[in-house]
Enzyme design. Structure first.
Site, PDB file in Angstrom:
ATOM      1  N   ASP A   1     -59.495 -24.452   5.089  1.00 21.82           N
ATOM      2  CA  ASP A   1     -59.144 -25.501   6.050  1.00 21.82           C
ATOM      3  C   ASP A   1     -59.090 -24.988   7.481  1.00 21.82           C
ATOM      4  O   ASP A   1     -59.134 -23.770   7.729  1.00 21.82           O
ATOM      5  CB  ASP A   1     -57.814 -26.159   5.656  1.00 21.82           C
TER       6      ASP A   1
ATOM      7  N   ASP B   1     -44.546 -29.472  -0.377  1.00 19.69           N
ATOM      8  CA  ASP B   1     -44.791 -30.813  -0.937  1.00 19.69           C
ATOM      9  C   ASP B   1     -45.898 -30.778  -2.001  1.00 19.69           C
ATOM     10  O   ASP B   1     -46.359 -31.814  -2.446  1.00 19.69           O
ATOM     11  CB  ASP B   1     -45.155 -31.796   0.189  1.00 19.69           C
TER      12      ASP B   1
ATOM     13  N   HIS C   1     -48.947 -29.439  -1.584  1.00 21.41           N
ATOM     14  CA  HIS C   1     -50.339 -29.457  -1.096  1.00 21.41           C
ATOM     15  C   HIS C   1     -51.057 -28.149  -1.393  1.00 21.41           C
ATOM     16  O   HIS C   1     -50.437 -27.082  -1.438  1.00 21.41           O
ATOM     17  CB  HIS C   1     -50.432 -29.835   0.392  1.00 21.41           C
TER      18      HIS C   1
ATOM     19  N   GLU D   1     -52.762 -33.350   0.984  1.00 21.93           N
ATOM     20  CA  GLU D   1     -51.357 -33.759   0.959  1.00 21.93           C
ATOM     21  C   GLU D   1     -51.113 -34.759  -0.181  1.00 21.93           C
ATOM     22  O   GLU D   1     -52.065 -35.374  -0.683  1.00 21.93           O
ATOM     23  CB  GLU D   1     -50.999 -34.416   2.303  1.00 21.93           C
TER      24      GLU D   1
HETATM   25  C1  F6R Z   1     -53.665 -22.510   4.173  1.00 20.51           C
HETATM   26  C2  F6R Z   1     -53.490 -23.618   3.249  1.00 20.51           C
HETATM   27  C3  F6R Z   1     -52.133 -24.126   2.886  1.00 20.51           C
HETATM   28  C4  F6R Z   1     -51.112 -23.016   2.596  1.00 20.51           C
HETATM   29  C5  F6R Z   1     -49.762 -23.630   2.268  1.00 20.51           C
HETATM   30  C6  F6R Z   1     -48.708 -22.582   2.022  1.00 20.51           C
HETATM   31  O1  F6R Z   1     -55.036 -22.257   4.373  1.00 20.51           O
HETATM   32  O2  F6R Z   1     -54.451 -24.144   2.820  1.00 20.51           O
HETATM   33  O3  F6R Z   1     -52.253 -24.938   1.752  1.00 20.51           O
HETATM   34  O4  F6R Z   1     -51.562 -22.236   1.535  1.00 20.51           O
HETATM   35  O5  F6R Z   1     -49.349 -24.450   3.340  1.00 20.51           O
HETATM   36  O6  F6R Z   1     -48.490 -21.877   3.200  1.00 20.51           O
HETATM   37  P1  F6R Z   1     -47.603 -20.558   3.233  1.00 20.51           P
HETATM   38  O7  F6R Z   1     -48.328 -19.525   2.481  1.00 20.51           O
HETATM   39  O8  F6R Z   1     -47.521 -20.219   4.712  1.00 20.51           O
HETATM   40  O9  F6R Z   1     -46.292 -20.922   2.636  1.00 20.51           O
END
Ligand code: F6R
Length: 235
Positions: free
Chosen positions: A67, A136, A138, A143
């Site tokens: 992303d 959440d 994701h 989301e």
């Molecule tokens: C990042 C991504 C997100 C993260 C998620 C967890 O490229 O796609 O889905 O993996 O927000 O983030 P952290 O590891 O910072 O808790």
């Protein structure tokens, strides 16, 4: 599903890096699906070390990131391209032209999304997809929703994601509200999935995602349908 619990972030990171290193050794021209965020930082640090020690060679590896924040260019230090360059790509012998992050400043974002999916197909698919998980549920920036979106697409981030990601920005208002993300089709097509989660605050969502009902309200729960998933969790 292979669910592994370890007692430290360091062990999670070493184990995760070993799985990715094994993939590179088994298939030197593999396609790695990569993630940003805080969870993979330890894995990337280990992979840099492994590359420096001559254990793994990135020269034929391709990477496809999950992303990017809409509107951020790669030289913006909050962009995911910048994150990847600085936390992995600049420190290993991967060819920059073989590293892909969605171009979230493209004039035609829809076309960019289609081309992103096509590129994955052209490269023969993702061999291993590394994922973190949001509070959440994701994965990528898919989301909670009423349905799973298959293709790469633009999303509006949930309030909880904006709050969680504000730690990387000076103030919460600076967190971009939209992003481009690989869809569930792209993630589910990966031959292997490695999801990592660490910290007590992730325990509940990991439980829901992997041991609760499969529902788009908990996007990661779709991974229960994937034939080759490893989850590594540390408190
Ligand atoms: C990042 C991504 C997100 C993260 C998620 C967890 O490229 O796609 O889905 O993996 O927000 O983030 P952290 O590891 O910072 O808790």
């Amino acid at each position: 599903m292979n669910f592994v619990k370890v007692d430290s972030y360091e062990k999670l990171s070493r184990m995760g890096a070993d799985i990715i290193a094994a993939q590179i050794i088994l298939k030197p021209n593999c396609v790695l699906g990569l993630a940003t965020g805080s969870s993979p930082l330890g894995i990337y640090a280990n992979l840099i070390e492994d590359n420096k020690n001559g254990k793994i060679d990135f020269s034929n590896v391709t990477s496809i990131n999950l992303d990017e924040y809409l509107g951020l260019t790669g030289d913006n230090d909050q962009s995911y391209r910048y994150f990847m360059d600085h936390n992995l790509f600049n420190h290993v012998n991967i060819k920059k032209e073989n590293t892909f992050v969605p171009n979230a400043v493209a004039n035609d974002i829809e076309k960019e999304c289609k081309e992103y999916d096509q590129r994955i197909l052209d490269k023969g698919g993702i061999d291993i997809q590394l994922l973190g998980i949001g509070l959440d549920g994701h994965i990528g920036f898919n989301e909670p929703d009423t349905c799973f979106t298959k293709e790469t697409h633009t999303v509006t981030l949930d309030e909880s994601t904006i709050v969680a990601n504000a730690r990387f920005f000076e103030k919460e208002e600076d967190v971009p509200r939209q992003a481009v993300t690989l869809g569930m089709g792209g993630i589910m097509q990966a031959k292997k999935v490695l999801l990592i989660a660490s910290g007590k605050e992730k325990e509940e969502i990991v439980e829901k995602a992997f041991f609760g009902p499969i529902t788009p309200e908990v996007p990661a729960s779709i991974l229960q349908l994937h034939p080759d998933v490893t989850v590594i969790f540390s408190k």
